[in-house]
Design a protein around this motif. Structure first.
Motif, PDB file in Angstrom:
ATOM      1  N   SER A  30     -16.400  26.870 -14.602  1.00 19.70           N
ATOM      2  CA  SER A  30     -14.548  27.969 -15.317  1.00 19.70           C
ATOM      3  C   SER A  30     -13.840  26.771 -14.975  1.00 19.70           C
ATOM      4  CB  SER A  30     -14.941  29.401 -14.865  1.00 19.70           C
ATOM      5  OG  SER A  30     -15.144  29.209 -13.138  1.00 19.70           O
ATOM      6  N   PHE A  31     -14.454  26.133 -14.207  1.00 19.34           N
ATOM      7  CA  PHE A  31     -13.215  25.191 -13.515  1.00 19.34           C
ATOM      8  C   PHE A  31     -12.241  24.071 -15.230  1.00 19.34           C
ATOM      9  CE2 PHE A  31     -11.767  21.131 -12.236  1.00 19.34           C
ATOM     10  CZ  PHE A  31     -10.255  21.457 -11.617  1.00 19.34           C
ATOM     11  N   ASN A  43     -13.029  24.317  -8.771  1.00 18.27           N
ATOM     12  CA  ASN A  43     -13.092  25.527  -8.892  1.00 18.27           C
ATOM     13  C   ASN A  43     -11.721  26.170  -9.330  1.00 18.27           C
ATOM     14  OD1 ASN A  43     -12.126  27.258  -6.569  1.00 18.27           O
ATOM     15  ND2 ASN A  43     -13.223  26.514  -5.226  1.00 18.27           N
ATOM     16  N   PRO A  44     -11.858  26.915  -9.502  1.00 17.82           N
ATOM     17  CA  PRO A  44     -10.791  28.076 -11.102  1.00 17.82           C
ATOM     18  C   PRO A  44      -9.417  28.543  -9.013  1.00 17.82           C
ATOM     19  CG  PRO A  44     -12.013  29.208 -12.028  1.00 17.82           C
ATOM     20  CD  PRO A  44     -13.288  28.184 -10.508  1.00 17.82           C
ATOM     21  N   HIS A  45     -10.053  28.696  -7.842  1.00 15.21           N
ATOM     22  CA  HIS A  45      -8.786  29.238  -6.671  1.00 15.21           C
ATOM     23  C   HIS A  45      -8.613  27.988  -6.552  1.00 15.21           C
ATOM     24  CE1 HIS A  45     -11.293  33.416  -7.394  1.00 15.21           C
ATOM     25  NE2 HIS A  45     -12.365  32.452  -7.219  1.00 15.21           N
ATOM     26  N   SER A  46      -8.926  26.341  -6.936  1.00 18.02           N
ATOM     27  CA  SER A  46      -8.197  25.728  -6.233  1.00 18.02           C
ATOM     28  C   SER A  46      -7.273  25.262  -6.924  1.00 18.02           C
ATOM     29  CB  SER A  46      -9.872  24.969  -5.532  1.00 18.02           C
ATOM     30  OG  SER A  46     -10.221  24.900  -4.685  1.00 18.02           O
ATOM     31  N   ASN A  75       0.526  -1.419   0.206  1.00 17.88           N
ATOM     32  CA  ASN A  75       0.208  -0.003  -0.087  1.00 17.88           C
ATOM     33  C   ASN A  75       1.051   1.649   0.372  1.00 17.88           C
ATOM     34  OD1 ASN A  75      -2.249  -1.386  -0.017  1.00 17.88           O
ATOM     35  ND2 ASN A  75      -2.037  -1.742   2.186  1.00 17.88           N
ATOM     36  N   ARG A  76       0.202   2.496  -0.449  1.00 20.21           N
ATOM     37  CA  ARG A  76       0.742   3.144  -0.689  1.00 20.21           C
ATOM     38  C   ARG A  76       0.008   4.959  -0.016  1.00 20.21           C
ATOM     39  NH1 ARG A  76       2.663   6.693  -5.587  1.00 20.21           N
ATOM     40  NH2 ARG A  76       1.168   6.056  -6.197  1.00 20.21           N
ATOM     41  N   VAL A  77       0.459   6.108   0.516  1.00 17.20           N
ATOM     42  CA  VAL A  77      -0.156   7.363   0.865  1.00 17.20           C
ATOM     43  C   VAL A  77       0.611   8.075   0.571  1.00 17.20           C
ATOM     44  CG1 VAL A  77      -1.359   8.067   2.390  1.00 17.20           C
ATOM     45  CG2 VAL A  77      -1.492   5.954   3.032  1.00 17.20           C
ATOM     46  N   VAL A  78      -0.030   8.831  -0.231  1.00 18.08           N
ATOM     47  CA  VAL A  78       0.481  10.008  -0.465  1.00 18.08           C
ATOM     48  C   VAL A  78      -0.100  11.826  -0.622  1.00 18.08           C
ATOM     49  CG1 VAL A  78       1.913  11.189  -3.124  1.00 18.08           C
ATOM     50  CG2 VAL A  78       2.476   8.753  -2.688  1.00 18.08           C
ATOM     51  N   PRO A  79       0.733  12.718   0.603  1.00 15.92           N
ATOM     52  CA  PRO A  79      -0.305  13.544   0.517  1.00 15.92           C
ATOM     53  C   PRO A  79      -0.167  14.019  -0.928  1.00 15.92           C
ATOM     54  CG  PRO A  79       1.742  13.598   1.642  1.00 15.92           C
ATOM     55  CD  PRO A  79       1.434  11.992   1.044  1.00 15.92           C
ATOM     56  N   TRP A  80      -1.744  15.061  -1.485  1.00 19.77           N
ATOM     57  CA  TRP A  80      -0.797  15.803  -2.114  1.00 19.77           C
ATOM     58  C   TRP A  80      -1.202  17.448  -1.868  1.00 19.77           C
ATOM     59  CZ3 TRP A  80       1.977  14.685  -6.343  1.00 19.77           C
ATOM     60  CH2 TRP A  80       2.240  12.961  -7.223  1.00 19.77           C
ATOM     61  N   ILE A  81      -0.495  18.207  -1.899  1.00 20.27           N
ATOM     62  CA  ILE A  81      -0.981  19.793  -1.298  1.00 20.27           C
ATOM     63  C   ILE A  81      -0.536  20.369  -2.375  1.00 20.27           C
ATOM     64  CG2 ILE A  81      -0.080  21.675   0.364  1.00 20.27           C
ATOM     65  CD1 ILE A  81       2.112  19.041   1.451  1.00 20.27           C
ATOM     66  N   ASP A  82      -2.178  21.319  -2.646  1.00 21.57           N
ATOM     67  CA  ASP A  82      -2.446  22.002  -3.186  1.00 21.57           C
ATOM     68  C   ASP A  82      -3.189  21.502  -4.327  1.00 21.57           C
ATOM     69  OD1 ASP A  82      -1.879  24.638  -1.896  1.00 21.57           O
ATOM     70  OD2 ASP A  82       0.124  24.232  -2.734  1.00 21.57           O
ATOM     71  N   GLY A  83      -4.122  22.428  -5.279  1.00 22.41           N
ATOM     72  CA  GLY A  83      -4.746  22.001  -6.227  1.00 22.41           C
ATOM     73  C   GLY A  83      -3.935  20.758  -7.837  1.00 22.41           C
ATOM     74  N   GLU A  84      -3.010  22.067  -8.298  1.00 18.60           N
ATOM     75  CA  GLU A  84      -1.954  22.226  -9.254  1.00 18.60           C
ATOM     76  C   GLU A  84      -2.025  20.142  -9.341  1.00 18.60           C
ATOM     77  OE1 GLU A  84       1.358  23.568 -11.580  1.00 18.60           O
ATOM     78  OE2 GLU A  84      -0.555  24.691 -11.962  1.00 18.60           O
ATOM     79  N   PRO A  85      -0.547  20.294  -8.365  1.00 24.96           N
ATOM     80  CA  PRO A  85      -0.356  18.776  -8.615  1.00 24.96           C
ATOM     81  C   PRO A  85      -1.353  18.198  -7.981  1.00 24.96           C
ATOM     82  CG  PRO A  85       0.762  20.632  -6.381  1.00 24.96           C
ATOM     83  CD  PRO A  85      -0.117  21.265  -7.141  1.00 24.96           C
ATOM     84  N   ALA A  86      -2.360  18.549  -6.607  1.00 20.98           N
ATOM     85  CA  ALA A  86      -3.366  17.160  -7.155  1.00 20.98           C
ATOM     86  C   ALA A  86      -4.132  16.536  -7.979  1.00 20.98           C
ATOM     87  CB  ALA A  86      -4.268  17.704  -5.688  1.00 20.98           C
TER      88      ALA A  86
END
Length: 174
Positions: A53-54, A150-153, A17-28
């Motif tokens: 608009s997303f 949303n675009p802000h994310s 198993n693997r757990v990876v945090p993705w911080i902020d919307g662009e990389p996530a």
């Protein structure tokens, strides 16, 4: 009162198993798109807020564009969207809530995606955000977290620009 650390449990830790945090919307969202593009059998998603608009990063188009491409490859794509009731109607401007316009858009551009809508108790929001890819396979992957569509994310970790949301998804594979 402190909560003691869990040393045993019903579900033991398993290898692979693997757990990876993705911080902020662009990389996530970049990683979510990659997983959807590699899906072999299924993509299941729950969405609360999806602005018209997303757009996904790297010119991939809307979330529905990404999902439709997977569905046209033969992947079973299913999405549950939150549908605001009359008490939460002010949120409809930022949701894909199943209006007549939304149904027309689905019929015209996204006929291969299986979509349904769900409501919370009156006056409440179904604040769901998840992506589950190939769940029945050993390499099944899930993304759970708090990032709205949303675009802000679609923020970068450097948070360039104004009005960017700082949020996270966690990828769980195995």
């Amino acid at each position: 009162m402190p909560v003691p650390f869990v040393e045993t449990g019903t579900y033991p830790t398993r290898a692979g198993n693997r757990v990876v945090p993705w911080i902020d919307g662009e990389p996530a969202f970049r990683r979510i798109c990659e997983a959807v593009e590699l899906a072999q059998e299924s993509v299941l998603a729950t969405v609360t807020f999806m602005w018209s608009s997303f757009l996904m990063p790297d010119g991939r188009g809307s979330a529905l564009d990404v999902l439709e491409r997977a569905a046209r490859r033969g992947v079973d794509v299913r999405v549950i969207f939150w549908r605001p009731d009359e008490e939460t109607a002010e949120w409809r401007r930022n949701t894909f809530w199943g209006s007549a316009e939304h149904f027309s858009l689905l019929a015209l551009r996204y006929p291969s995606i299986n979509i349904r809508w769900d409501r919370a108790h009156p006056g409440y929001c179904q604040h769901q955000k998840s992506w589950v890819i190939d769940a029945a396979r050993d390499v099944g992957t899930a993304f759970v977290g708090g990032i709205n569509l949303n675009p802000h994310s679609v923020a970068t970790p450097e948070h360039r620009g104004h009005h960017h949301n700082h949020d996270v998804y966690v990828e769980v594979t195995g």
